[in-house]
Design a protein around this motif. Sequence first.
Motif, PDB file in Angstrom:
ATOM      1  N   ALA A 346       0.828  -1.210   0.000  1.00 45.67           N
ATOM      2  CA  ALA A 346       0.000   0.000   0.000  1.00 45.67           C
ATOM      3  C   ALA A 346       0.861   1.258   0.000  1.00 45.67           C
ATOM      4  O   ALA A 346       0.479   2.279  -0.585  1.00 45.67           O
ATOM      5  CB  ALA A 346      -0.928   0.002   1.210  1.00 45.67           C
ATOM      6  N   PRO A 350      -1.788   1.888  -3.504  1.00 45.72           N
ATOM      7  CA  PRO A 350      -2.959   1.244  -2.899  1.00 45.72           C
ATOM      8  C   PRO A 350      -3.575   0.167  -3.788  1.00 45.72           C
ATOM      9  O   PRO A 350      -4.051  -0.859  -3.287  1.00 45.72           O
ATOM     10  CB  PRO A 350      -3.936   2.410  -2.692  1.00 45.72           C
ATOM     11  CG  PRO A 350      -3.047   3.612  -2.558  1.00 45.72           C
ATOM     12  CD  PRO A 350      -1.889   3.363  -3.483  1.00 45.72           C
ATOM     13  N   ALA A 353      -1.927  -3.170  -3.189  1.00 46.53           N
ATOM     14  CA  ALA A 353      -2.366  -3.802  -1.939  1.00 46.53           C
ATOM     15  C   ALA A 353      -3.782  -4.349  -2.073  1.00 46.53           C
ATOM     16  O   ALA A 353      -4.092  -5.420  -1.533  1.00 46.53           O
ATOM     17  CB  ALA A 353      -2.289  -2.799  -0.801  1.00 46.53           C
TER      18      ALA A 353
END
Length: 615
Positions: A346, A350, A353
């Motif tokens: 992340a 992001p 992730a």
Amino acid sequence: MLRHTPYKTLQTPAEHAATDPALGLLPVWKLSDLYPSREAPEFKADMERAGTLCRDFEAKWKGRLADAAVKTGKEGLGQALTDYETLEDLLGRIGSFAGLTYFSDTSNPANGKFYGDVQSKLTDLSAHLLFFALELNRIDDAVVDAAMERDPQAGHYRPWIVDLRKDKPYQLEDKIEQLFLEKSMTSAAAFNRLFDETMAELRFEVDGEKLPLEITLNMLQEPEEPVRRKAAEALSKTFQQNIRVFTLITNTLAKDKEISDRWRGFKDIADSRHLANRVERDVVDALAAAVRDAYPRLSHRYYAMKAKWLGMEQMNFWDRNAPLPETPKALISWPDAKETVLSAYAGFAPEMADIARRFFDEEWIDAPVRSGKAPGAFAHPTVPSAHPYVLVNYMGKPRDVMTLAHELGHGVHQVLAGEQGALMAQTPLTLAETASVFGEMLTFRALLDKTKDKRERKAMLAQKVEDMINTVVRQIAFYEFERKLHTARKEGELTSEQIGELWLSVQEESLGPAIRISEGYETWWTYIPHFIHSPFYVYAYAFGDCLVNSLYAVYQNAEPGFQAKYFELLKAGGTKHHSELLAPFGLDATDPSFWSRGLSMIEGLIDELEALDKA
């Protein structure tokens, strides 16, 4: 450790297992995303449908591709390619389910029979499709180029067709190709399966307890030297007891490859791998030469430092991966490992992730150590219409966390590349390690940045250096071993002793004088699965590590838009050559300095360790 878990239990989403309560609940993958079970109506229907579609495809298109190349619509080449891709996805789904079932427990005879029967059926079905690539490659290039310009449906597959054309010089007559395909079940595939099942059945006796390979190898990372020594002696003893089988397998597969290469006209023993990887021989030669030249600056230097830290003048070969006294001894629980990797991903992006989190949330990971389960770790892409699966053997060591980060990197890559479809999603091996090694680096850097204690920082740096040496130096040594072995095999069958001598020659050269190579280590070539399943695969690890080192240096210099360009690289799958993919980052693998730049990052970490030691 768990005893054998029945296959149907592996299908249950709520089923978890752990080898140690400190690890928490370890997930078992949910193969029902592919098929509910091997007896399920859905699986049987797809097997039947695959047979019908393959025969229909052959009846419709065989002998007609040249005509299709001047048409569009349902009779055009684009439609033929679309139909072919649909079949590849269906057959891939069936094969993936059988393979993952088998690797869940290779010691289960029912799994072995299921896997063997499905592989045999798929080989028979593939014989109906074999004509397609061969016939397409016989059409004049100008005709195919015109078809791709005229028909957008055909043009979509341009990268796959361009790749396919590279195989033209090595194609054989159709009947010979069919013979090679069908005989593979009783030659290479049979000996691959013999290796897997033999390795799964081996037990290594340590202090009266008989252990499987994965747990015994893991003992080489224990802090106590007597434990490491006993594990090494057990490994050597069992390998020696089974040496005749592994020698036969190795000799047979090397000869099988030599026959295939000779018939196809490959000049060098590794050229077929280079072709499959879409990488030039001189690029790989430059990589191997750069790593060999760096042995004294990397492995020799580091292991000399480590011997001193462990209070030894010279380490035994079983001490190579021993933890430093500074290494934290507490096990890392599965929830902590998950959080570590996802937070590191992340921090980079992001989206990365989010994709990785699906592997946990949707049960795409098999983590516990089990009797009969495949050793090691892998990420299997399955097919674009489904999703990848990750296998690890998680035991709570820091290296296990890095392995998880590595395999999830593969998984993220496979999810993103899946957009290219079944024919173009697969990334050449030279770039297939990019996301995995990058994911490892992100995780390592995130952990290192949080570590302020000097002793813990030293232990972390040392472990990372060892992992990089294992990825680069060790894998190039493996590549050199394979080159020696396959070259020698051309002159006749090799004895176990001769193979052991070749193995020791490359190990001594790569490890250096700080490692004592004692009796027993001459048999350790036997357990490396890449030598069996994918000859010359191993240089892809070194390629990927050096590439990522250079790529990470670009990222550290805050290159604008790096994340977006990185995701475009991953999404490309097999649609672009490595030169095209690296160009946006200002990198060029054909530049001799490229490899030196990647290796210098490892050297820099060793410098940092040396500085910490003196501070």
